[in-house]
Design a protein around this motif. Structure first.
Motif, PDB file in Angstrom:
ATOM      1  N   CYS A 174      -4.386 -13.708   3.426  1.00  0.00           N
ATOM      2  CA  CYS A 174      -4.360 -12.291   3.819  1.00  0.00           C
ATOM      3  C   CYS A 174      -3.008 -11.868   4.385  1.00  0.00           C
ATOM      4  CB  CYS A 174      -5.436 -12.003   4.863  1.00  0.00           C
ATOM      5  SG  CYS A 174      -7.097 -12.335   4.271  1.00  0.00           S
ATOM      6  N   LYS A 179      -1.076  -8.814   2.815  1.00  0.00           N
ATOM      7  CA  LYS A 179      -0.752  -7.588   3.551  1.00  0.00           C
ATOM      8  C   LYS A 179       0.756  -7.360   3.621  1.00  0.00           C
ATOM      9  CE  LYS A 179      -4.656  -5.658   5.050  1.00  0.00           C
ATOM     10  NZ  LYS A 179      -5.595  -6.199   4.047  1.00  0.00           N
ATOM     11  N   PHE A 204       1.731  -5.385   0.914  1.00  0.00           N
ATOM     12  CA  PHE A 204       1.081  -4.064   0.935  1.00  0.00           C
ATOM     13  C   PHE A 204       0.036  -3.912  -0.161  1.00  0.00           C
ATOM     14  CE2 PHE A 204       5.193  -3.576   3.014  1.00  0.00           C
ATOM     15  CZ  PHE A 204       4.750  -3.196   4.258  1.00  0.00           C
ATOM     16  N   ASN A 205      -0.566  -5.028  -0.549  1.00  0.00           N
ATOM     17  CA  ASN A 205      -1.715  -4.947  -1.455  1.00  0.00           C
ATOM     18  C   ASN A 205      -2.856  -4.253  -0.733  1.00  0.00           C
ATOM     19  OD1 ASN A 205      -0.477  -6.455  -3.443  1.00  0.00           O
ATOM     20  ND2 ASN A 205      -1.372  -8.393  -2.775  1.00  0.00           N
ATOM     21  N   VAL A 206      -3.709  -3.611  -1.498  1.00  0.00           N
ATOM     22  CA  VAL A 206      -4.926  -3.046  -0.930  1.00  0.00           C
ATOM     23  C   VAL A 206      -6.007  -4.125  -1.040  1.00  0.00           C
ATOM     24  CG1 VAL A 206      -6.654  -1.229  -1.157  1.00  0.00           C
ATOM     25  CG2 VAL A 206      -4.245  -0.709  -1.563  1.00  0.00           C
ATOM     26  N   CYS A 207      -6.684  -4.408   0.064  1.00  0.00           N
ATOM     27  CA  CYS A 207      -7.673  -5.500   0.102  1.00  0.00           C
ATOM     28  C   CYS A 207      -8.759  -5.264  -0.946  1.00  0.00           C
ATOM     29  CB  CYS A 207      -8.282  -5.589   1.488  1.00  0.00           C
ATOM     30  SG  CYS A 207      -9.565  -6.836   1.622  1.00  0.00           S
ATOM     31  N   MET A 212     -11.495  -6.853  -1.364  1.00  0.00           N
ATOM     32  CA  MET A 212     -12.854  -7.023  -0.837  1.00  0.00           C
ATOM     33  C   MET A 212     -13.296  -5.734  -0.140  1.00  0.00           C
ATOM     34  SD  MET A 212     -14.318 -10.378   0.833  1.00  0.00           S
ATOM     35  CE  MET A 212     -15.047 -10.359   2.435  1.00  0.00           C
ATOM     36  N   VAL A 213     -12.412  -5.169   0.676  1.00  0.00           N
ATOM     37  CA  VAL A 213     -12.770  -3.956   1.424  1.00  0.00           C
ATOM     38  C   VAL A 213     -12.807  -2.734   0.502  1.00  0.00           C
ATOM     39  CG1 VAL A 213     -11.990  -2.393   3.258  1.00  0.00           C
ATOM     40  CG2 VAL A 213     -11.938  -4.856   3.640  1.00  0.00           C
ATOM     41  N   SER A 214     -11.879  -2.636  -0.443  1.00  0.00           N
ATOM     42  CA  SER A 214     -11.799  -1.410  -1.239  1.00  0.00           C
ATOM     43  C   SER A 214     -12.645  -1.459  -2.517  1.00  0.00           C
ATOM     44  CB  SER A 214     -10.345  -1.092  -1.607  1.00  0.00           C
ATOM     45  OG  SER A 214      -9.865  -1.996  -2.558  1.00  0.00           O
ATOM     46  N   CYS A 215     -13.030  -2.651  -2.976  1.00  0.00           N
ATOM     47  CA  CYS A 215     -13.816  -2.733  -4.213  1.00  0.00           C
ATOM     48  C   CYS A 215     -15.047  -3.618  -4.092  1.00  0.00           C
ATOM     49  CB  CYS A 215     -12.973  -3.307  -5.352  1.00  0.00           C
ATOM     50  SG  CYS A 215     -11.518  -2.394  -5.698  1.00  0.00           S
ATOM     51  N   GLY A 216     -15.195  -4.296  -2.967  1.00  0.00           N
ATOM     52  CA  GLY A 216     -16.343  -5.184  -2.806  1.00  0.00           C
ATOM     53  C   GLY A 216     -16.244  -6.462  -3.621  1.00  0.00           C
ATOM     54  N   PRO A 267      -9.331 -14.801   3.086  1.00  0.00           N
ATOM     55  CA  PRO A 267      -9.374 -15.001   4.543  1.00  0.00           C
ATOM     56  C   PRO A 267      -9.553 -16.451   4.991  1.00  0.00           C
ATOM     57  CG  PRO A 267     -10.761 -13.141   3.906  1.00  0.00           C
ATOM     58  CD  PRO A 267     -10.341 -13.819   2.637  1.00  0.00           C
ATOM     59  N   HIS A 287      -5.384  -7.678  -8.671  1.00  0.00           N
ATOM     60  CA  HIS A 287      -6.697  -7.073  -8.543  1.00  0.00           C
ATOM     61  C   HIS A 287      -7.846  -8.046  -8.787  1.00  0.00           C
ATOM     62  CE1 HIS A 287      -9.695  -3.785  -9.017  1.00  0.00           C
ATOM     63  NE2 HIS A 287      -8.951  -3.316  -8.044  1.00  0.00           N
TER      64      HIS A 287
END
Lengths: 259, 392
Positions: free
Chosen positions: A168, A172, A175-178, A180-184, A190, A204
């Motif tokens: 993680c 981060k 600046f990737n978008v997580c 798990m949080v944004s797409c499940g 982690p 992705h």
């Protein structure tokens, strides 16, 4: 501190796919610089010319799966000043450690026409279970950037930068978008050791843990989140049972969901 | 330009059709214009060249450990809340080479990078994030030694703020006195209005620079009704905020409860993955890595974002001081909410909610605080009850 004589480097293979050794050959641009600095004395993947030990640095790929391997790794250890294991097989038993969860004889009779020719140990185990290891490089396969970092650090007498925190942090920093949080998407980032620069989430995909457990993995908490994301027990077992299935934190977590 | 010149604190009206002119004005003045734009799965901060780069018609839905973007049937530019990025992306780079060195016989010489940074114009900065920028200002430039890398990026930025038109599911800025209304620290502050097929912005002037930039594009002075419309937007947003943190005596609360069982409970859930610290707009810790190449002729020093959740962070001779997840979570939260006040004179939390949304297992800092507070109150109550029983 620079070592005057070119250090002798050996690359050894045990039960593995050769992918980690290929990472060394993959250092195309840096390969000349490497051969200028180290004397590649044993590297069957690249050349059949071999020179005797002792070796200053041994890179060891693969896991221990036979009695013959056990003896061979001890000899290599005796012949090496510094022993570095490279890749998931050497550091955790590899994908072939999936057989550790069952009776190996069940597989032998299924896979081989004449099982009586097969001599194997019960389990596929990491090198560190058999001999002292000075340094471990994670990954399936390792990445060449980290390999060069370890070699450079060795050549110049400094500590290599191979942090053991989570994927993680690398993710981060890019600046990737997580995912798990944004797409499940279930992601092992982690609980997984950094080093790949978060390559899968950058494309992705969830991290599939090929670098094995990070320094303080809380697999219990992560897998309960996986359940909430809709992963059933079987899939949680499969998620933890890949290249580092037999690394203790991953093994325990998959076993907890197998009951 | 026929419109009269504007003074600080005055409000004007900017039609959405002229928004591009505002961006053009900033680009013309040499700014590197950055702001919200549609990333793959989130509204992220990146370079903006045109108004069409904004996430027009998109919003986000957030809760603990969950973020989703959603297309809406409108043309709103800013109908989203804060996303995975914060402005520290630009002011405090996640990876920065501090210097290079080259071997020169038995000695070496430094090769410094002459950093040339185009001044930033930040578009769509929310109140919580303005507070966060000012908190990082204290951290990096408030003491005896200013951080030159931060200073270089921070000086001369243009802040186009936006009053939030909606509250996110994890927002708690109101209870941290950090929003939702933008109160200071901006050049221009917008409130977006979509009403009866009209799309416009009420613009509050924060600085002379802001006034100057607005003066170059068509605007008109806002009338009372329009000013009132802006107040209503912020008021409604404030009413939507459903999370809060009770910060009364929070320093004492946390200092008195280092051994509270809630820390063990949090540690069971905490992944020590460091996501909260990476997304926090005020977290500022870094590590330094020295690297050499194979030849040993070149060396570099890199500064990278670090986190109090790593073992290396508290590593001293003999091992890591904070080896348990409990001690690391407690360190982070206690620093953010309590010791930060002793250190910098302000809380380290602005209530943006990022640490809640982007925690993969949805740990909620507001719930952790209230769990500690509630059980403390129960203990106090019990003690008082006990005393009363003794008296009677």
């Amino acid at each position: 501190m620079t070592i005057k004589r070119k250090p002798k480097l050996a690359i050894w293979k045990f039960a593995s796919c050769d992918g980690c050794q290929l990472s060394l050959l993959d250092c195309e641009d840096e390969l000349l610089a490497i051969t200028n600095r180290v004397d590649i004395a044993y590297f069957l993947e690249a050349t059949s010319t071999v020179r005797k030990g002792p070796y200053d640095i041994s890179l060891v790929e693969g896991s221990i799966t036979t009695q013959h391997d056990v003896k061979r790794i001890q000899k290599i250890r005796q012949n090496s000043k510094l022993l570095v294991t490279i890749g998931a097989c050497a550091t955790a038993g590899g994908i072939q450690a999936l057989r550790n969860f069952k009776n190996v004889n069940d597989f032998i009779s299924l896979v081989y026409a004449k099982p009586q020719y097969i001599e194997t140990l019960d389990k596929s185990t990491p090198i560190a279970n058999h001999v002292p290891v000075d340094y471990e490089l994670r990954g399936c396969p390792i990445n060449k950037r980290q390999l060069l970092e370890v070699l450079s650090a060795f050549l110049h007498g400094r500590k290599p930068n191979t942090p053991s925190y989570s994927v993680c942090i690398e993710c981060k920093r890019r600046f990737n978008v997580c995912v798990m949080v944004s797409c499940g998407i279930p992601c092992l980032g982690p609980v997984t050791h950094a080093g790949c620069n978060a390559i899968c989430p950058s494309y992705h995909r969830g991290c599939y843990g090929c670098y094995g457990p990070m320094e303080t993995p809380n697999t219990t908490s992560l897998s309960s989140q996986f359940s909430q994301l809709g992963l059933d027990k079987d899939n949680i077992v499969r998620t933890f049972r890949t290249f580092n299935a037999y690394a203790e934190p991953f093994r325990k977590e998959s076993e907890a969901y197998e009951k | 330009m026929t419109a009269p010149s504007l003074k600080i604190r005055e409000t004007a009206i900017l039609e959405s059709t002229h928004f591009q002119k505002l961006l053009d004005g900033l680009i013309k003045r040499g700014y590197q214009v950055v702001g919200p734009t549609l990333g793959e799965d989130a509204i992220v901060y990146d370079e903006l060249k045109s108004v069409t780069d904004l996430p027009i018609g998109y919003t986000d839905e957030q809760e603990g450990g969950k973020y989703r973007i959603k297309k809406q049937n409108d043309k709103a530019f800013f109908n989203h809340t804060v996303g995975p990025h914060s402005w520290k992306k630009f002011l405090f780079p996640s990876e920065l080479r501090m210097w290079k060195a080259k071997r020169n016989g038995n000695t070496f010489r430094f090769l410094t990078d002459n950093e040339k940074i185009k001044k930033f114009a930040f578009i769509g900065v929310r109140s919580c994030d303005i507070h966060a920028i000012f908190i990082q200002d204290k951290v990096f430039t408030g003491g005896k030694f200013a951080d030159p890398h931060y200073k270089l990026r921070r000086e001369g930025i243009f802040i186009l703020a936006v009053n939030c038109g909606k509250a996110g599911g994890t927002c708690f800025c109101a209870s941290m006195n950090a929003g939702p209304k933008v109160s200071s620290g901006f050049d221009l502050a917008l409130t977006e209005i979509l009403k009866n097929d009209r799309h416009y912005f009420i613009v509050e002037i924060g600085t002379e620079l802001g006034a100057g930039i607005l003066h170059e594009i068509p605007y008109k002075i806002a009338n009372d009704e329009e000013k009132y419309a802006a107040d209503i937007v912020v008021k409604k947003t404030a009413e939507q905020i459903c999370k809060s943190m009770d910060t009364a005596n929070i320093k004492d609360l946390l200092y008195k409860n280092y051994e509270h069982p809630r820390w063990d409970d949090a540690a069971k859930r905490c992944l020590t993955c460091a996501n909260c610290t990476m997304v926090c707009p005020t977290c500022f810790c870094t590590t330094v890595e020295d690297v050499t190449d194979l030849t040993g002729e070149h060396a570099e020093r890199w500064r990278k974002w670090d986190s109090c959740f790593t073992m290396d962070f508290s590593y001293i001779h003999g091992g890591s001081i904070r080896s348990s997840a409990k001690s690391r979570y407690r360190q982070w939260m206690t620093h953010k909410l309590a010791t930060w006040i002793d250190q910098f004179g302000t809380s380290g939390c602005v209530g943006c909610g990022r640490c809640i949304t982007w925690c993969p297992v949805a740990i909620d800092i507001t719930e952790e605080v209230s769990a500690i507070r509630e059980s403390e109150q129960t203990t106090e109550k019990k003690t008082t009850e006990g005393l009363e029983e003794q008296r009677s």
